[in-house]
Design a protein around this motif. Sequence first.
Motif, mmCIF file in Angstrom:
data_model
loop_
_atom_site.group_PDB
_atom_site.id
_atom_site.type_symbol
_atom_site.label_atom_id
_atom_site.label_comp_id
_atom_site.label_asym_id
_atom_site.label_seq_id
_atom_site.Cartn_x
_atom_site.Cartn_y
_atom_site.Cartn_z
ATOM 1 N N LYS A 18 62.219 60.428 60.801
ATOM 2 C CA LYS A 18 63.445 61.132 61.167
ATOM 3 C C LYS A 18 63.062 62.356 62.001
ATOM 4 O O LYS A 18 62.292 63.201 61.543
ATOM 5 C CB LYS A 18 64.211 61.574 59.911
ATOM 6 N N ARG A 19 63.601 62.442 63.187
ATOM 7 C CA ARG A 19 63.315 63.582 64.053
ATOM 8 C C ARG A 19 64.488 64.558 64.034
ATOM 9 O O ARG A 19 65.642 64.148 64.176
ATOM 10 C CB ARG A 19 63.023 63.125 65.482
ATOM 11 N N ASP A 20 64.155 65.853 63.894
ATOM 12 C CA ASP A 20 65.218 66.852 63.815
ATOM 13 C C ASP A 20 65.627 67.330 65.200
ATOM 14 O O ASP A 20 65.206 66.774 66.231
ATOM 15 C CB ASP A 20 64.809 68.013 62.891
ATOM 16 N N THR A 21 66.443 68.371 65.238
ATOM 17 C CA THR A 21 67.027 68.842 66.503
ATOM 18 C C THR A 21 65.984 69.402 67.468
ATOM 19 O O THR A 21 66.268 69.549 68.656
ATOM 20 C CB THR A 21 68.082 69.911 66.227
ATOM 21 N N TRP A 22 64.792 69.721 66.965
ATOM 22 C CA TRP A 22 63.713 70.215 67.827
ATOM 23 C C TRP A 22 62.663 69.137 68.072
ATOM 24 O O TRP A 22 61.587 69.431 68.600
ATOM 25 C CB TRP A 22 63.062 71.450 67.207
ATOM 26 N N GLY A 23 62.963 67.912 67.690
ATOM 27 C CA GLY A 23 62.034 66.811 67.922
ATOM 28 C C GLY A 23 60.938 66.682 66.898
ATOM 29 O O GLY A 23 60.033 65.858 67.047
ATOM 30 N N VAL A 24 60.995 67.475 65.822
ATOM 31 C CA VAL A 24 59.947 67.435 64.803
ATOM 32 C C VAL A 24 60.121 66.178 63.947
ATOM 33 O O VAL A 24 61.203 65.949 63.393
ATOM 34 C CB VAL A 24 59.989 68.681 63.911
ATOM 35 N N PRO A 25 59.073 65.359 63.813
ATOM 36 C CA PRO A 25 59.190 64.151 62.994
ATOM 37 C C PRO A 25 58.967 64.439 61.511
ATOM 38 O O PRO A 25 58.072 65.198 61.137
ATOM 39 C CB PRO A 25 58.069 63.256 63.541
ATOM 40 N N ALA A 79 70.651 66.400 57.248
ATOM 41 C CA ALA A 79 71.712 67.153 57.921
ATOM 42 C C ALA A 79 71.322 67.554 59.337
ATOM 43 O O ALA A 79 72.189 67.858 60.158
ATOM 44 C CB ALA A 79 72.066 68.396 57.111
ATOM 45 N N ASN A 80 70.018 67.543 59.633
ATOM 46 C CA ASN A 80 69.550 67.979 60.947
ATOM 47 C C ASN A 80 68.807 66.882 61.707
ATOM 48 O O ASN A 80 68.106 67.158 62.673
ATOM 49 C CB ASN A 80 68.636 69.195 60.783
ATOM 50 N N THR A 81 68.996 65.630 61.276
ATOM 51 C CA THR A 81 68.331 64.507 61.934
ATOM 52 C C THR A 81 69.087 64.094 63.190
ATOM 53 O O THR A 81 70.302 63.930 63.181
ATOM 54 C CB THR A 81 68.238 63.312 60.968
ATOM 55 N N GLN A 82 68.329 63.916 64.274
ATOM 56 C CA GLN A 82 68.908 63.483 65.541
ATOM 57 C C GLN A 82 68.570 62.036 65.886
ATOM 58 O O GLN A 82 69.269 61.409 66.669
ATOM 59 C CB GLN A 82 68.393 64.398 66.662
ATOM 60 N N SER A 83 67.475 61.531 65.306
ATOM 61 C CA SER A 83 67.108 60.141 65.567
ATOM 62 C C SER A 83 66.301 59.602 64.398
ATOM 63 O O SER A 83 65.656 60.369 63.676
ATOM 64 C CB SER A 83 66.294 60.007 66.863
ATOM 65 N N VAL A 84 66.343 58.275 64.231
ATOM 66 C CA VAL A 84 65.630 57.621 63.137
ATOM 67 C C VAL A 84 64.877 56.421 63.692
ATOM 68 O O VAL A 84 65.431 55.619 64.455
ATOM 69 C CB VAL A 84 66.586 57.170 62.016
ATOM 70 N N THR A 85 63.586 56.302 63.311
ATOM 71 C CA THR A 85 62.775 55.138 63.666
ATOM 72 C C THR A 85 62.251 54.513 62.390
ATOM 73 O O THR A 85 61.764 55.224 61.499
ATOM 74 C CB THR A 85 61.577 55.547 64.551
ATOM 75 N N ARG A 86 62.358 53.186 62.287
ATOM 76 C CA ARG A 86 61.829 52.489 61.124
ATOM 77 C C ARG A 86 60.715 51.544 61.567
ATOM 78 O O ARG A 86 60.871 50.804 62.532
ATOM 79 C CB ARG A 86 62.945 51.736 60.400
#
Length: 834
Positions: free
Chosen positions: A30-37, A822-829
């Motif tokens: 899950k990557r947050d609004t700053w791209g942190v995974p 609450a701050n996730t912008q993208s999800v990779t599985r």
Amino acid sequence: MPNKMTRTALSTAILAALPLFADAGEITIKRDTWGVPHVYAETTHDLFYGYGYAVAQDRLYQMEIAKRSTQGRMAEVLGTDYVEYDKKIRRNYDPTSIQRQIDALSTDDRAILDGYAAGMNAWIEQVLSKQDSLLAKQFHDNDFVPEAWTAFDVAMIFVGSMGNRFGDYNTEIENQQLLDALIKEHGETDGWAIFNQLNPLNDPSAPTTVPKGDWSGTFDKRHVELAQRPSISDKTEADIARLAIGQDGGVLNLALAEAQHYNAQQFRDFGLTGVAGYPQTSNMIVVGKDKAKGANSILLNGPQFGWYNPAYTYSIGLHGAGFDLVGNTPFAYPGILFGNNADIAWGSTWGAGDVVDIYRETLNPENPNEYLFEGRYRPMEVRTETIQVKGADPVELKVYKTVHGLLISRDDAQNLAYAKKRAWQGREIETLMAWTRQGQASNHADWLKQAARSAFNINFYYADQQGNIGYAFTGKYPERKPGHDNRLPASGEGDQEWLGIKPFERNPQVYNPSSGYIANWNNKPADDFIAPDMFWYSWSEADRVDTMRAIMDSKDRFTAEDVKQMMEDVSYADVNAGYFIPYLDQATRGLNTEDERRKAVQLLLDWAMTSHDKDRDGFYDEAATALFQAWLPEMLALTFKDDIPGNFFNWYASAGYPSPESPLRSSVNIQPGTKALLQALRGKDAGVEQSYDFLNGRSANELLLSSLDNALKKVKQKHGDDPANWKLPVVPMRFFTNNFLGMPQAGKDEEKQTHIAMNRGTENNLVVFNGQQVQTHEVVAPGQSGFIAPDGTPSPHYDDQLKLYEDFDYKQTWLAPEQVDANTQSVTRLNTGH
């Protein structure tokens, strides 16, 4: 288009390099609004698989260059210009030893390295199947593609950038050269006296990280007998320079060599002298329950590695398999150097403990590949390395090793060679695992167990939910024989062998110090601790940590915002001025108030000793900045130039200030000459005995007034008579596109900068515990991602933290699942089944 490795070929390489895992594992990123995974997985292998996968997405070119930089494999992708660099690197580590340590890991520890490599390779395989869209622009520009990663590659990123840099500083040969030159110029007695004042073994007046009286242990109370050492003073300066780097091109220390090259550029192009630009590393403040306000404990770390694009550190959240943490770490190490979990926070700064000795080997005149040890000549170990070179034939290199370690230089004409003995040799991977497992600790005792495993000379810090704070000076330190002066090369014939390694209990450490806080800016850890052996770094009464301690001692309680403001304030502080303005005041008090020298000193007395550009006109606001930066080099020259011979004077002539032409590459520190100057002015009150008079019979006031005259003359020539015009141009903070070893990790057009340089961390992370929850903030400029698409389009997170950094602001990081969601912008599985 780059030369393409087929997807099938890469898959074959990956499968050959990695063990098979029977069960497929599910991984969520899950990557947050700053791209942190934030990586979620159930097993250690899968958790680090997700970590490696995310890193490859963000920093693949940077990591490829880091891998090649630390292994000496640059020439095979960038050509003949990098052959000599590769030789130097390969002489500096033992790949067999590293692989042996990896093979000895437990199954779960090995899964960390294997999983990380597998995740990297999973993304690389996708990249190579879609090079037109997924292969970073820098690969296209340099016409090569990434290769498959192994556990060895992952480990060597850590070993090469942490061990072979921060654990490897050593200038014993240069120290010997200086001592010999001083003896030749001044005679035995005065030569030794000058050497001991310039590079003292111990200065009891130096500020310590452990408050005086809080640590009852004794690290080292040896008093080295100053016996005559073998001299090389009959050599010319050319001979000395050749010996220092080795006839075959070897170097004492690669980071030091880079700094020396940088300083040479300063000398030639900008008229600067001395050691400004040497790595000066990091600061830290930890506030405990007795000093914190509105919190139980506060930790603010500012590791100063230098400034680079892509960023030196990488942010990550790891959740699963016994890990639940968030933080950032250099080059995406598996171990998170600066981070926290729900219970504790941890951080680190470089500790200047001496973990490396240089041994002077006596060579057999009949066979220069044999050396004298314990009464007989022994053959050196030798391995042959083959350096592949893009567009040219391979180059063979022989690497030699004695019982003491790798050979760093040799002079067959003198039947001498020098070998490097490291106390941490053979413990590199254990140190990496200690740093990695540190993130699983939940209390001080567990954390301290991991600190005890670390073999590198690093300061470790701790804070927890209950408000407890702690510090440990980590590393494996040799027990040297009496009479072994750690500042100089030791005899390699068997008479100066180490007696063993000191137990961790003798390393300085403290839990809940009496001060209520822990402050460090690479200063002395505790009393009775011998100085490092580097001419460019010593512990002295003059120490930049005083700027932090003065603020922390100014009031009883500090909020998190207060701590943050303190770190900002010291980032703009002049680290030298506070020690010398009182002397200038004393020297000019008897002058008429209209005397230009007294008026100039009054300008300094009215100065807050900080340098800003609040109106952003491109010039520092404070006239005193220009005056003081002109005065200090003048005073250093008047004090030392007639005492320190030849080019050795350059080591002690620099005030350490950057300029627009020679920008800040690491933090600003008090330079060795400046420290010696303060001791000279202290005279009989100095912490180090001043048996040699650097003032040469002149009064301190005489030199102070003369240097002030010279400084005023230069300032007026450059800026005019009116102090309102005494403004120096602002030095920007540049994010360079080379990595810490000088290798290009981005395009030349990717250099970034902020408006003004700040003497602060490469990154900053702030952790606040209130007894129930944890709040964390960080800034890792320029951005999370270094990816630029083949068409030149950068990632949205390429430099989105640059403005935050310039404004001394932070972004929030997330730990709890509901916060992350609450701050996730993208999800990779992902699925790790083969």
